[in-house]
Design a protein around this motif. Structure first.
Motif, PDB file in Angstrom:
ATOM      1  N   LEU A 155      59.686  -2.595 -71.978  1.00  0.00           N
ATOM      2  CA  LEU A 155      58.435  -3.530 -71.607  1.00  0.00           C
ATOM      3  C   LEU A 155      57.950  -3.519 -73.538  1.00  0.00           C
ATOM      4  N   ARG A 156      58.023  -4.928 -73.756  1.00  0.00           N
ATOM      5  CA  ARG A 156      57.422  -5.803 -75.034  1.00  0.00           C
ATOM      6  C   ARG A 156      55.994  -5.261 -74.665  1.00  0.00           C
ATOM      7  N   PHE A 157      55.487  -5.789 -75.783  1.00  0.00           N
ATOM      8  CA  PHE A 157      53.915  -6.078 -76.495  1.00  0.00           C
ATOM      9  C   PHE A 157      53.238  -4.903 -75.321  1.00  0.00           C
ATOM     10  N   ARG A 158      53.930  -3.515 -75.475  1.00  0.00           N
ATOM     11  CA  ARG A 158      53.737  -2.258 -74.063  1.00  0.00           C
ATOM     12  C   ARG A 158      52.169  -2.348 -74.937  1.00  0.00           C
ATOM     13  N   THR A 159      51.375  -1.962 -75.465  1.00  0.00           N
ATOM     14  CA  THR A 159      50.238  -1.833 -76.415  1.00  0.00           C
ATOM     15  C   THR A 159      49.477  -3.110 -75.817  1.00  0.00           C
ATOM     16  N   THR A 160      49.685  -4.046 -76.903  1.00  0.00           N
ATOM     17  CA  THR A 160      48.901  -5.125 -75.915  1.00  0.00           C
ATOM     18  C   THR A 160      48.387  -5.268 -74.416  1.00  0.00           C
ATOM     19  N   PHE A 161      49.432  -4.999 -73.313  1.00  0.00           N
ATOM     20  CA  PHE A 161      49.202  -4.747 -72.380  1.00  0.00           C
ATOM     21  C   PHE A 161      48.069  -3.830 -71.895  1.00  0.00           C
ATOM     22  N   ARG A 162      48.407  -2.222 -72.802  1.00  0.00           N
ATOM     23  CA  ARG A 162      47.614  -1.598 -72.397  1.00  0.00           C
ATOM     24  C   ARG A 162      45.926  -1.790 -72.665  1.00  0.00           C
ATOM     25  N   ILE A 163      45.606  -2.294 -73.751  1.00  0.00           N
ATOM     26  CA  ILE A 163      44.562  -3.237 -74.180  1.00  0.00           C
ATOM     27  C   ILE A 163      43.854  -3.715 -73.291  1.00  0.00           C
ATOM     28  N   ALA A 164      45.305  -4.830 -72.558  1.00  0.00           N
ATOM     29  CA  ALA A 164      44.151  -5.601 -71.569  1.00  0.00           C
ATOM     30  C   ALA A 164      43.500  -5.176 -70.617  1.00  0.00           C
ATOM     31  N   TYR A 165      44.532  -3.879 -69.946  1.00  0.00           N
ATOM     32  CA  TYR A 165      44.108  -2.938 -68.859  1.00  0.00           C
ATOM     33  C   TYR A 165      42.711  -2.633 -69.044  1.00  0.00           C
ATOM     34  N   PHE A 166      42.674  -2.188 -69.947  1.00  0.00           N
ATOM     35  CA  PHE A 166      41.511  -1.149 -70.266  1.00  0.00           C
ATOM     36  C   PHE A 166      40.481  -1.838 -70.436  1.00  0.00           C
ATOM     37  N   LEU A 167      40.500  -3.223 -71.204  1.00  0.00           N
ATOM     38  CA  LEU A 167      39.224  -3.765 -71.294  1.00  0.00           C
ATOM     39  C   LEU A 167      38.520  -3.440 -70.124  1.00  0.00           C
ATOM     40  N   PRO A 168      38.383  -4.120 -68.523  1.00  0.00           N
ATOM     41  CA  PRO A 168      37.798  -4.167 -67.653  1.00  0.00           C
ATOM     42  C   PRO A 168      36.992  -2.819 -67.668  1.00  0.00           C
ATOM     43  N   ALA A 169      37.431  -1.684 -68.369  1.00  0.00           N
ATOM     44  CA  ALA A 169      36.428  -0.353 -68.213  1.00  0.00           C
ATOM     45  C   ALA A 169      35.249   0.204 -69.110  1.00  0.00           C
ATOM     46  N   VAL A 170      35.411  -1.370 -70.418  1.00  0.00           N
ATOM     47  CA  VAL A 170      34.102  -1.317 -71.461  1.00  0.00           C
ATOM     48  C   VAL A 170      34.085  -2.540 -71.088  1.00  0.00           C
ATOM     49  N   THR A 171      33.570  -3.548 -70.159  1.00  0.00           N
ATOM     50  CA  THR A 171      32.363  -4.032 -70.261  1.00  0.00           C
ATOM     51  C   THR A 171      31.804  -3.987 -69.000  1.00  0.00           C
ATOM     52  N   MET A 172      30.490  -4.459 -69.420  1.00  0.00           N
ATOM     53  CA  MET A 172      29.473  -3.564 -68.871  1.00  0.00           C
ATOM     54  C   MET A 172      28.749  -4.252 -67.651  1.00  0.00           C
ATOM     55  N   LEU A 173      28.279  -2.950 -66.519  1.00  0.00           N
ATOM     56  CA  LEU A 173      29.129  -2.839 -65.082  1.00  0.00           C
ATOM     57  C   LEU A 173      27.729  -4.554 -64.914  1.00  0.00           C
ATOM     58  N   VAL A 174      26.666  -4.484 -64.986  1.00  0.00           N
ATOM     59  CA  VAL A 174      25.733  -5.611 -64.446  1.00  0.00           C
ATOM     60  C   VAL A 174      26.492  -6.605 -65.478  1.00  0.00           C
ATOM     61  N   ALA A 175      27.038  -6.624 -66.250  1.00  0.00           N
ATOM     62  CA  ALA A 175      27.076  -8.381 -66.061  1.00  0.00           C
ATOM     63  C   ALA A 175      28.862  -8.721 -66.441  1.00  0.00           C
ATOM     64  N   TYR A 176      29.712  -7.639 -65.371  1.00  0.00           N
ATOM     65  CA  TYR A 176      30.927  -8.307 -65.082  1.00  0.00           C
ATOM     66  C   TYR A 176      30.607  -8.217 -63.231  1.00  0.00           C
ATOM     67  N   SER A 177      28.977  -7.105 -63.153  1.00  0.00           N
ATOM     68  CA  SER A 177      28.829  -7.977 -61.526  1.00  0.00           C
ATOM     69  C   SER A 177      28.059  -9.041 -61.380  1.00  0.00           C
ATOM     70  N   VAL A 178      27.315  -9.530 -62.657  1.00  0.00           N
ATOM     71  CA  VAL A 178      26.988 -11.056 -61.908  1.00  0.00           C
ATOM     72  C   VAL A 178      28.267 -12.263 -62.797  1.00  0.00           C
ATOM     73  N   VAL A 179      29.552 -11.620 -62.823  1.00  0.00           N
ATOM     74  CA  VAL A 179      31.114 -12.472 -63.345  1.00  0.00           C
ATOM     75  C   VAL A 179      31.315 -12.711 -61.556  1.00  0.00           C
ATOM     76  N   PHE A 180      31.078 -12.051 -60.785  1.00  0.00           N
ATOM     77  CA  PHE A 180      32.305 -11.518 -59.332  1.00  0.00           C
ATOM     78  C   PHE A 180      30.949 -12.452 -58.755  1.00  0.00           C
ATOM     79  N   ARG A 181      29.679 -12.021 -59.044  1.00  0.00           N
ATOM     80  CA  ARG A 181      29.133 -12.671 -58.268  1.00  0.00           C
ATOM     81  C   ARG A 181      28.835 -14.474 -58.511  1.00  0.00           C
ATOM     82  N   VAL A 182      29.056 -15.045 -59.295  1.00  0.00           N
ATOM     83  CA  VAL A 182      29.208 -16.115 -59.809  1.00  0.00           C
ATOM     84  C   VAL A 182      30.573 -16.596 -59.086  1.00  0.00           C
ATOM     85  N   LEU A 183      31.982 -15.859 -59.399  1.00  0.00           N
ATOM     86  CA  LEU A 183      33.008 -16.365 -58.607  1.00  0.00           C
ATOM     87  C   LEU A 183      33.266 -16.266 -57.369  1.00  0.00           C
ATOM     88  N   LEU A 184      32.123 -15.469 -56.340  1.00  0.00           N
ATOM     89  CA  LEU A 184      32.462 -15.475 -55.130  1.00  0.00           C
ATOM     90  C   LEU A 184      31.310 -15.849 -54.381  1.00  0.00           C
TER      91      LEU A 184
END
Length: 315
Positions: free
Chosen positions: A122-151
Motif C-alpha cells: 500500500l502506497r501513502f500508508r501514513t496519509t491514509f492512517r492520518i485520514a482515518y484517524f482524523l474523525p477521532a480528534v474532531t469535537m463531538l458537538v462539531a461532528y454531530s452538528v455536521v451529521f445533523r445538517v447532512l441528514l
C-alpha cells in the motif's frame, strides 16, 4: 603553652551532629518513607478533591430527595422509583440495541481497515492512517452538528444523493428506526479509525517471521489471519471492545445534538436521561441514582468481557 579550652572541648566531644557528617538514622528512615508521599501528595489531593469526594457525594445524594427546598434522606426510594420508570428502561433498551449492533460492526470494520493499512504494497500508508484517524480528534458537538445538517429531511446532502438515484427521501432524524440507524452510523464513522490505529499497532507488533512460518506450512491468507493474527490480537481486540462498550454506555453528545433523545425517546440513553432529570427537572437525587446504576452496569459488562474474551490473554 596555653591550652585552648574551645579546641579541647571540640576535640573531646567530636564533630557536631549538624556538621557535614551523616544524618541520624531516624532522620534518614523518615525521609525515605515520606519522600514518595511528598511527590505523590499533589496528585492524591487532586484525586480526592475532584474524583473521590464527588463520587461519594453523588452516592450519598442518590439516597436523598429535595422536598420543598430541603434535602431529605429517602433511602432506596430513588432506586425503587427507577424500577417503575418507563423512560429509564427505554433508555437502557436503546443503549443495548446500539451496543449490540454498533460495537461489533465497528470492531470488524476497524480490524479490516487496520489489516489493509498494514499491507506492505500500500502506497501513502501514513496519509491514509492520518485520514482515518482524523474523525477521532474532531469535537463531538462539531461532528454531530455536521451529521445533523447532512441528514436533514429537506435539503440534506444524504437525501439529495438518494433522490439523485431515484429513491425516496428518508426522514432520518424524525423516524425512530432511521434515527437509531443515523446515530449508529455517526458513532461508527467517528470511532472506527481510532480503533483501527490501535489494532494496527497490534498488527505491527507481530513479527514477519510468523507470517513466513505460516506460508512455509502452506497456510493461506484466511488461515494465517484466523490462526496466526487473531489469537495474538486478542488483547488488543479486548481493549477496543471494552473501551468502545464503555463509550457507548456513556453516549450523550451525539444523540443530544442529533435528536435530543427523540423521536419518542427512541434515541434516549441513560446519560442523556440523567442530564434531563438533573439539569432540566432539577431532580439531582434521582439523577445521582441513575448515574450509580449506570456505573454498576458498566462494571458488570466490562467484567463479563474480561471474563469471556480475555481468558487466554495472559498465556
Amino acid at each position: 603553652m596555653a591550652l585552648d579550652v574551645t579546641d579541647a572541648t571540640t576535640a573531646e566531644d567530636g564533630p557536631s551532629p549538624a556538621a557535614d557528617g551523616p544524618r541520624p538514622r531516624t532522620t534518614r528512615r523518615w525521609w525515605r518513607r515520606s519522600t514518595p508521599w511528598i511527590f505523590a501528595g499533589p496528585a492524591v489531593v487532586l484525586f480526592g478533591f475532584f474524583f473521590a469526594y464527588p463520587l461519594l457525594a453523588g452516592l450519598y445524594q442518590s439516597f436523598t430527595a429535595d422536598r420543598d427546598g430541603v434535602t431529605t434522606w429517602v433511602g432506596l426510594a430513588q432506586y425503587r422509583r427507577m424500577l417503575e420508570d418507563p423512560v429509564f428502561w427505554a433508555s437502557l433498551r436503546n443503549t443495548g440495541l446500539i451496543l449490540v449492533v454498533q460495537v461489533p460492526l465497528m470492531i470488524v470494520l476497524a480490524l479490516a481497515l487496520a489489516y489493509g493499512l498494514n499491507q506492505s504494497w500500500l502506497r501513502f500508508r501514513t496519509t491514509f492512517r492520518i485520514a482515518y484517524f482524523l474523525p477521532a480528534v474532531t469535537m463531538l458537538v462539531a461532528y454531530s452538528v455536521v451529521f445533523r445538517v447532512l441528514l436533514k429531511t429537506d435539503g440534506g446532502m444524504v437525501n439529495q444523493i438518494i433522490g439523485a438515484v431515484g429513491l425516496p427521501e428518508v426522514d432520518w432524524l424524525n423516524s425512530p428506526g432511521w434515527a437509531r440507524l443515523a446515530l449508529i452510523g455517526s458513532i461508527t464513522w467517528r470511532w472506527t479509525g481510532y480503533n483501527a490505529v490501535i489494532l494496527l499497532a497490534g498488527l505491527q507488533a507481530i513479527g514477519r517471521e510468523q507470517y513466513e512460518a505460516a506460508a512455509i506450512d502452506g497456510a493461506g491468507s484466511v488461515t494465517t489471519f484466523t490462526r496466526v493474527i487473531l489469537p495474538q490480537l486478542r488483547p488488543v481486540v479486548l481493549f477496543c471492545s471494552v473501551t468502545s462498550t464503555i463509550g457507548t454506555l456513556q453516549l450523550f453528545d451525539e444523540n443530544y445534538v442529533l435528536t435530543g433523545g427523540g423521536p419518542g425517546n427512541a434515541t434516549m440513553t441513560p446519560v442523556l436521561y440523567l442530564y434531563k432529570v438533573g439539569f432540566e427537572q432539577l431532580d439531582f437525587g434521582y439523577a445521582a441514582a441513575i448515574a450509580w446504576v449506570l456505573v454498576v452496569i458498566i462494571g458488570l459488562i466490562s467484567y463479563a468481557q474480561f471474563r469471556f474474551l480475555g481468558k487466554d490473554v495472559s498465556r
